[in-house]
Design an enzyme around this catalytic site. Sequence first.
Site, mmCIF file in Angstrom:
data_model
loop_
_atom_site.group_PDB
_atom_site.id
_atom_site.type_symbol
_atom_site.label_atom_id
_atom_site.label_comp_id
_atom_site.label_asym_id
_atom_site.label_seq_id
_atom_site.Cartn_x
_atom_site.Cartn_y
_atom_site.Cartn_z
ATOM 1 N N THR A 183 0.836 -1.207 0.000
ATOM 2 C CA THR A 183 0.000 0.000 0.000
ATOM 3 C C THR A 183 0.865 1.250 0.000
ATOM 4 O OG1 THR A 183 -1.822 -1.093 1.095
ATOM 5 C CG2 THR A 183 -1.625 1.247 1.520
ATOM 6 N N ASP A 214 -8.554 -1.562 5.291
ATOM 7 C CA ASP A 214 -8.587 -0.350 6.111
ATOM 8 C C ASP A 214 -8.286 0.918 5.321
ATOM 9 O OD1 ASP A 214 -5.915 -1.388 5.769
ATOM 10 O OD2 ASP A 214 -5.253 0.167 7.157
ATOM 11 N N GLY A 235 -0.782 -2.214 6.462
ATOM 12 C CA GLY A 235 -0.675 -3.419 7.270
ATOM 13 C C GLY A 235 -1.895 -4.293 7.106
HETATM 14 N N1 ASP Z 1 -3.834 -2.279 4.536
HETATM 15 C C1 ASP Z 1 -4.019 -2.870 3.232
HETATM 16 C C2 ASP Z 1 -5.244 -3.725 3.221
HETATM 17 O O1 ASP Z 1 -5.465 -4.453 4.154
HETATM 18 C C3 ASP Z 1 -2.869 -3.714 2.823
HETATM 19 C C4 ASP Z 1 -1.556 -3.008 2.797
HETATM 20 O O2 ASP Z 1 -1.291 -2.154 3.659
HETATM 21 O O3 ASP Z 1 -0.767 -3.303 1.888
HETATM 22 O O4 ASP Z 1 -5.939 -3.720 2.230
#
Ligand code: ASP
Length: 316
Positions: A183, A214, A235
């Site tokens: 992300t 999230d 995360g």
């Molecule tokens: N937080 C993101 C999600 O759960 C994933 C990431 O941070 O790469 O979709």
Amino acid sequence: MAHPLALALHGGAGTILKEQMTAELEAAYHQSLQTALQAGWQALMAGLPAVEVVALVVEHLENDPLYNAGRGSVFTHQGLHEMDAAIMCGHTLAAGACAGVQQVQNPVRLAQAIMNNSEHVMLAGQGAQQFALEQGLPLQPNSYFYTPFRHSQWQHVRDTGHYALDHNLNGIDALMHNKKFGTVGAVALDANGHIAAATSTGGMTNKQYNRIGDSPIIGSGCYANNKTCAISSTGHGEIFIKAVAAYDVSCLMEYAGLSLQQAMEKVVMDKLVRMQGEGGMIGLDAKGQIGMVFNSAGMYRAARNSQGVDVIGIYG
Ligand code: ASP
């Protein structure tokens, strides 16, 4: 005296280990983080508002296939790309978010258009895509989002019934235990003393049932308030949602009087760890203090402020 400026960005946290990295890939990430930081810093110096700068930096990262956002997004169970993004202005508390959108070249620009040009905060799926069309935002064929790396990640899990966080190792075991979250996000403080945050993601490999993480949830993956802080998270989304991670940092500052760094550490190194929520976040406050805190092995990150901070980092 000129107001201090500050900028921080991330390209995801997770099991990012030097021994698993090639020199070429490390150099590519370094270069990419540097370029995005420079683009954002120039925009701040030119007097652009923080909310525009975070959109610009995230757009930059979305266009780079190194990250799981925009071009380079992970594959869903159906072999498609469903993206989530959010943006928030700490001055006005205006916010915009889109969830589960396909084909939108820059989901952060869609989130920004929702914030500026609609009466809503969050649009999802087909309707969000329709709004993007009406706003004249560029759409791309599915092939635009394809990268061989994310495709091979998906090949390893597509028939297992599992979904996985973004990763770089083969095998289901490695997928579940060597997590990486590609992300992207940015936070900025502008010359008028206003702060803003933006986050964008392709979510999780092999996700199905229109799973939303999230990143587009205001208060979890993204939050900004001039009174406290601007935060962008990365995360394990499900846990960050339950922890209301970004807003919790703001609350600890507003109601418990913690500093930015103390509040970020409380949430990331204590609360999220106890909830088994792997990941991290970047943050800043209206004075230009910057925090970059993660409980995973590494986080792609970069930051600069008027007080002399100038860092690019990958590992812990
Ligand atoms: N937080 C993101 C999600 O759960 C994933 C990431 O941070 O790469 O979709």
